[in-house]
Structures are given as C-alpha cells and as structure tokens.
Design an enzyme around this catalytic site. Structure first.
Site, PDB file in Angstrom:
ATOM      1  N   LYS A 110       0.805  -1.225   0.000  1.00 45.95           N
ATOM      2  CA  LYS A 110       0.000   0.000   0.000  1.00 45.95           C
ATOM      3  C   LYS A 110       0.835   1.271   0.000  1.00 45.95           C
ATOM      4  O   LYS A 110       0.373   2.320  -0.429  1.00 45.95           O
ATOM      5  CB  LYS A 110      -0.902   0.028   1.242  1.00 45.95           C
ATOM      6  CG  LYS A 110      -2.198  -0.736   1.075  1.00 45.95           C
ATOM      7  CD  LYS A 110      -3.298  -0.224   1.991  1.00 45.95           C
ATOM      8  CE  LYS A 110      -2.826   0.057   3.396  1.00 45.95           C
ATOM      9  NZ  LYS A 110      -3.911   0.634   4.231  1.00 45.95           N
ATOM     10  N   TYR A 161      -6.493 -11.148  17.023  1.00 45.24           N
ATOM     11  CA  TYR A 161      -5.333 -11.288  16.141  1.00 45.24           C
ATOM     12  C   TYR A 161      -5.026 -12.758  15.879  1.00 45.24           C
ATOM     13  O   TYR A 161      -4.800 -13.164  14.731  1.00 45.24           O
ATOM     14  CB  TYR A 161      -4.116 -10.592  16.755  1.00 45.24           C
ATOM     15  CG  TYR A 161      -2.843 -10.811  15.966  1.00 45.24           C
ATOM     16  CD1 TYR A 161      -2.696 -10.269  14.688  1.00 45.24           C
ATOM     17  CD2 TYR A 161      -1.792 -11.563  16.489  1.00 45.24           C
ATOM     18  CE1 TYR A 161      -1.536 -10.471  13.955  1.00 45.24           C
ATOM     19  CE2 TYR A 161      -0.629 -11.768  15.771  1.00 45.24           C
ATOM     20  CZ  TYR A 161      -0.502 -11.226  14.496  1.00 45.24           C
ATOM     21  OH  TYR A 161       0.651 -11.442  13.771  1.00 45.24           O
TER      22      TYR A 161
END
Length: 244
Positions: free
Chosen positions: A27, A153
């Site tokens: 990104k 997570y």
C-alpha cells in the site's frame, strides 16, 4: 504482498540475488514517518541486489485492485510462479480494547486478502513449472496462551493458516504447493514497534524468515505442500547451525 518493508522485503531481496522478477505489491507509495520504506524504495533495493522489480500499489482488501495488479504482474513478467501472502495487520490487544474497525482490518487484510490474492493468481500458477503459494501464518496450536492476550489477532492469523491448508488440499492435484511459514520467535520489524512498545527491537532479523522462505520456495512444488513450517527448523533441516 506487503513487500515494501520487513519480512516481505527481506524475502524479496533474497530472491533478487538469484535475479528473480519481483512484484512489490503493497500500500505504501509515499513515506510514512512511523514505518520506513515504500514500494519504490523496495524496488530500488531489489534492482540493486540483482533482481527486476515492478512496484504496484495494492490494497489486498480491494478485489478489483488485486485482480488488476495480478494481471499487470503476469503481463509484465510473462507469468506468475510464486505468491507470498505476507501482508498483515497486527493488533495485540485484549478483547475490550479491540475497536470494530481494527477487528475488520485484521480479518480483511489477513484472511480475505490471503484468499483473494491466492484466487486471483491461480490461473497463472497453473501454468507455472514450479508454482508455490507461501502464507506467513502460524501452525495452529489450540493452547490458551496463544489466545488469552490477543484473541482477535490470533483468530485472524489461524484463519490464514486454515486458508493455506484448504488450498493445499484443493490444489495438490494441480501441482501447486501451498505452505505456511512462521518465525520461532520475534522478528525485529518496525510494524512490531507500533503494535507493542519497542517489541521490534527484541527479535531476530527478518533475514532468517527470508532464508527459510527461500528453502521452501526452491523445492519441487509437487513434493512439499500443506506444511506448517517454522523458520529455524526449516534451516536446521537444511544444515544451518549458526543462528547468531
């Protein structure tokens, strides 16, 4: 994916020393003061190491973006032999502290991203001589200690492992290897520094993961699939004994 820094970049640089063609799919196109490195700086390092690089801005949560990037990669280099699903979001907090957007981010990048990137690459991997998908996710261990401090997570990373295991079974007949790789202990990356105070200064360098990934990705894809590898054991099996 996520090759602009850390473990992803280390794997890319290891391959680059063999002259590999590498798509830097991440990104970050502009510098982030918290996380050094962009797709362009990573591409420059890859070229300097002897490889060829194609930097592409890719958000693995965006299906159209992923498919466009995969098409560009295949057109630019003439195919795709290896996919490394490294992009990941980390949030090491207990349940009361997990904001909904953080939960969604982990599920979207870690699980959905791994699945969608793998799906998009399949038509090209089917044509490759030694096709591999490597997922940076852990062996599934149901001991409570892996959940009690960061359940969300852990669920996201174990879900990546389940995607890898499922794809390995599905794609075995096509000769496409799908394996997972995870570090024995902490790896020193800037992302860990953000996830937890100074955690990223305590671990091993990302090169141990790169060396282990290289060992897996250079094997015959028809001989090794559906495995949950740990970096140190991969290297010990390959004859490495110095981990200093």
């Amino acid at each position: 994916t996520g090759a602009s820094r850390g473990i992803g970049k280390a794997i890319a640089l290891k391959a680059a020393r063999d002259g590999a063609n590498i798509v830097v799919a991440a990104k970050t196109s502009e510098p982030d003061p918290r996380l050094p490195g962009t797709i362009h700086t990573a591409a420059a390092e890859i070229e300097a190491a002897g490889g060829k690089a194609l930097p592409l801005v890719v958000d693995v949560r965006d299906e159209d973006n992923v498919r466009e990037a995969v098409a560009k990669a295949a057109a630019h280099f003439g195919g795709i032999d290896i996919l490394v699903n490294n992009a990941s979001a980390i949030n090491l907090t207990k349940t009361p502290e997990v904001a909904a957007k953080r939960y969604d981010l982990m599920m979207d990048i870690n699980v959905r991203g791994t699945f969608m990137c793998s799906q998009a690459c399949l038509p090209f991997l089917e044509k490759a001589a030694n096709p591999h998908i490597l997922v940076l996710s852990p062996p599934i261990n149901l001991q409570a200690k892996w959940f009690e401090s960061h359940a969300a997570y852990t669920v996201s990373k174990y879900s990546m492992s389940m995607v890898a295991f499922g794809l390995a079974a599905e794609l075995r007949s096509k000769g496409i290897a799908v394996n997972a790789l995870w570090p024995r202990t902490l790896i020193a990356t800037s992302a860990l520094n953000i996830a937890g105070s100074a955690l990223g200064t305590l671990g091993r360098t990302p090169d141990i993961m790169a060396d282990a990934a290289y060992e897996v990705l250079t094997r015959n894809s028809r001989d090794v699939s559906g495995q949950f590898f740990v970096d140190e054991q991969v290297l010990r099996d390959a004859g490495v004994s110095d981990f200093s």
